[in-house]
Write a protein that holds these residues in place. Structure first.
Motif, PDB file in Angstrom:
ATOM      1  N   TYR A  75     -22.836   7.908  79.871  1.00 45.91           N
ATOM      2  CA  TYR A  75     -21.334   7.610  80.122  1.00 45.91           C
ATOM      3  C   TYR A  75     -21.033   6.391  79.900  1.00 45.91           C
ATOM      4  O   TYR A  75     -20.369   5.733  78.954  1.00 45.91           O
ATOM      5  CB  TYR A  75     -21.029   8.351  81.248  1.00 45.91           C
ATOM      6  CG  TYR A  75     -19.629   8.258  81.640  1.00 45.91           C
ATOM      7  CD1 TYR A  75     -18.668   8.358  80.420  1.00 45.91           C
ATOM      8  CD2 TYR A  75     -18.931   7.643  82.826  1.00 45.91           C
ATOM      9  CE1 TYR A  75     -17.298   8.146  80.853  1.00 45.91           C
ATOM     10  CE2 TYR A  75     -17.567   7.344  83.077  1.00 45.91           C
ATOM     11  CZ  TYR A  75     -16.860   7.677  81.904  1.00 45.91           C
ATOM     12  OH  TYR A  75     -15.446   7.506  82.081  1.00 45.91           O
ATOM     13  N   GLY A 109     -17.691  13.784  84.609  1.00 39.94           N
ATOM     14  CA  GLY A 109     -17.673  15.093  83.425  1.00 39.94           C
ATOM     15  C   GLY A 109     -16.520  15.577  83.121  1.00 39.94           C
ATOM     16  O   GLY A 109     -16.509  16.458  82.415  1.00 39.94           O
ATOM     17  N   THR A 140     -24.204  10.785  82.026  1.00 37.02           N
ATOM     18  CA  THR A 140     -23.512  11.836  81.558  1.00 37.02           C
ATOM     19  C   THR A 140     -23.859  13.019  82.514  1.00 37.02           C
ATOM     20  O   THR A 140     -24.924  13.453  82.860  1.00 37.02           O
ATOM     21  CB  THR A 140     -23.410  12.351  80.077  1.00 37.02           C
ATOM     22  OG1 THR A 140     -23.134  11.246  79.442  1.00 37.02           O
ATOM     23  CG2 THR A 140     -22.215  13.524  80.112  1.00 37.02           C
ATOM     24  N   SER A 153     -19.817  18.832  79.753  1.00 35.59           N
ATOM     25  CA  SER A 153     -19.231  17.625  79.897  1.00 35.59           C
ATOM     26  C   SER A 153     -18.093  17.128  78.903  1.00 35.59           C
ATOM     27  O   SER A 153     -18.315  17.331  77.737  1.00 35.59           O
ATOM     28  CB  SER A 153     -20.311  16.366  80.019  1.00 35.59           C
ATOM     29  OG  SER A 153     -19.874  15.373  80.095  1.00 35.59           O
TER      30      SER A 153
END
Length: 504
Positions: A75, A109, A140, A153
């Motif tokens: 992420y 997410g 993530t 996600s």
């Protein structure tokens, strides 16, 4: 500054929502009486919050380009270095993106949380850094962590390192994928229905869900406090045991912890399997969607443990199925109350609250239609149980959960470890973007038949890779008594030393 005061009309409307009726005169009188309480609110509003001190130095971070993130497993990237020495010196770590890392965005997410930046570190982060680890970023995770697949996600579906376009498991999808791909040495995951063990099984990593409360959950976004677990995901058993030695123990801030019993887990690694009493859980092989190829690999792994000197015998714990059923009222009503209505915090517990995260989570209500179908399903079940039956099935399920724990405990008086398939299936293809709600939810929840039970009973459970089927990993799950993680490591290390699981 002063907090907003209600008008008499607003108080009348509030009273109606509480099933009361106030006349205008009564509302005015109550407003006068309420001023003393509001002055206390004003005082609290003026005081600084009492939370851990933010790091003195900034922590630069960035969202990686897709070309640098082929698995969609990152992420945010960063590089936060810990102490110069310690048990984890030189080791790189990824954090599931529901774990607070001060100064680095956290989205869990889910679009409603996009843009949130924690102001302090979770306890697990502090412990990792003090032990010398380097945090390379946020992995993530699935939409509010409500999926055992890796397609939910909001950033993007996470791909299995062994086959692009296939599930990496969830909800700690990125954590397991990054470890399996060799991009980090280890990762921290969370587990409320199997979210450490499922991605470990699908990706071929070692994932430990410790005894409930062994690892402090402070600074990690809650789903349901009685189900919340955090633990290590690694590429080998030794790193897993070493990491748990760093993470385990009370922090004085997490109400999930009641005098957790910490052990020297690495001391179990060289004890071998000889004499270990292993019970093969019959119910773990009776799932309706059990792939016979998965069962064959798991049975072969059990035979290998027997060949290493373990005493292996079948065992039945009928309450294994019951514990899985208990997850539905506890998980659905609990998460609806704590994660959603309670804005990720809830009430009636002492510890460290993240007020800024609570304020951000309030915004889900303006984006409710964008919540994932798997979360919506759980919320619909939970809200119905809360409204129609005023939480009685949540309460009754919590009572019955003690019976399920006792049944495991009874079996574990005769066996050191119980074994079964971690998940009944191989990693499945991601559903198409235009799939039906039913297909979306099936891909999110079809694999939790064995893993949710130990979140209800709190027993430690570990998934270890035990072979490949058609190039995709298979996981063997080990379960032990509360605070007997050392026995899980003993069995896992013996199996790991006996063969390379990729050749099995």
């Amino acid at each position: 500054m002063a907090i907003d005061r209600p008008t008499a009309e607003q108080l009348q409307a509030l009273a109606q929502r509480l099933h009361m009726h106030l006349t205008p005169e009564q509302a005015s009188e109550y407003l006068t009486l309420m001023q003393g309480s509001f002055e206390a609110y004003d005082l609290i509003d003026e005081l600084p919050d009492y939370t851990p001190v933010a790091p003195a130095s900034p922590r630069p971070s960035h969202r990686p380009a897709s070309s640098d993130n082929p698995l969609n497993a990152w992420y945010y990237r960063c590089e936060v270095s810990g102490a110069v020495d310690g048990k984890l010196a030189g080791r790189s770590v990824a954090l599931k993106d529901n774990i607070a890392l001060a100064g680095v965005p956290m989205m869990n997410g889910a679009t409603p949380l996009e843009g949130f930046v924690p102001g302090f570190d979770a306890t697990v982060v502090t412990r990792l850094l003090e032990a010398g680890a380097t945090v390379l970023g946020k992995a993530t995770c699935e939409h509010y962590c409500l999926s055992g697949g890796s397609h939910t996600s909001d950033p993007a579906p996470v791909h299995n390192p062994h086959r692009h376009g296939y599930a990496a498991g969830g909800s700690s999808s990125g954590s397991a994928a990054l470890v399996a791909a060799g991009q980090v040495d280890m990762a921290v995951g969370g587990d409320q229905g199997g979210s450490i063990r499922i991605p470990s099984a699908f990706c071929g990593t070692y994932g430990m869900k410790p005894t409930h409360g062994l690892v402090p959950y402070t600074g990690i976004m809650a789903i349901e406090a009685t189900l919340d677990h955090a633990g290590p995901i690694t590429a080998n058993v030794r790193d897993n045991a070493l990491m748990l030695e760093v993470l385990a123990g009370a922090d004085g801030l997490d109400p999930r912890q009641a005098a957790p019993q910490v052990d020297h887990y690495t001391q179990y690694l060289d004890r071998g399997a000889k004499g270990l009493r292993i019970g093969v859980l019959r119910e773990g092989f009776e799932l309706a969607n059990l792939d016979p190829r998965v069962a064959d690999k798991v049975n072969a792994a059990i035979e290998r443990l027997a060949s290493l000197g373990a005493q292996v015998a079948p065992v039945s714990v009928a309450e294994h199925r019951l514990a899985g059923a208990l997850w539905h009222p506890i998980g659905c009503e609990g998460l609806t109350s704590q994660l959603m209505h309670g804005n990720g915090a809830g009430f009636n517990w002492k510890g460290l609250y993240d007020v800024a995260l609570l304020d951000k989570q309030v915004g889900w209500r303006t984006q409710a239609n964008r919540l994932s179908p798997s979360l919506k399903l759980c919320m619909f079940v939970g809200q119905y149980g809360l409204e129609r039956y005023h939480g009685r099935y949540y309460a009754k399920a919590q009572n019955i959960a003690r019976l399920a724990r006792a049944a495991y405990d009874q079996a574990l008086q005769h066996y050191d470890v119980l074994v079964m398939p971690t998940v009944p299936i191989l990693a499945q293809p991601h559903p198409p973007k235009d799939c039906s709600i039913s297909e979306y939810v099936a891909r999110a929840l079809e694999m939790i038949g064995n893993t949710s039970a130990q979140d209800i009973t709190g027993h430690p459970a570990m998934s270890i890779p035990c072979g490949l089927v058609d190039g995709l990993p298979v996981g063997l799950m080990l379960v032990a008594r509360h605070h007997a993680e050392g026995l899980l490591y003993q069995a896992a290390a013996a199996f790991e030393a006996s063969a390379d699981w990729r050749t099995l």
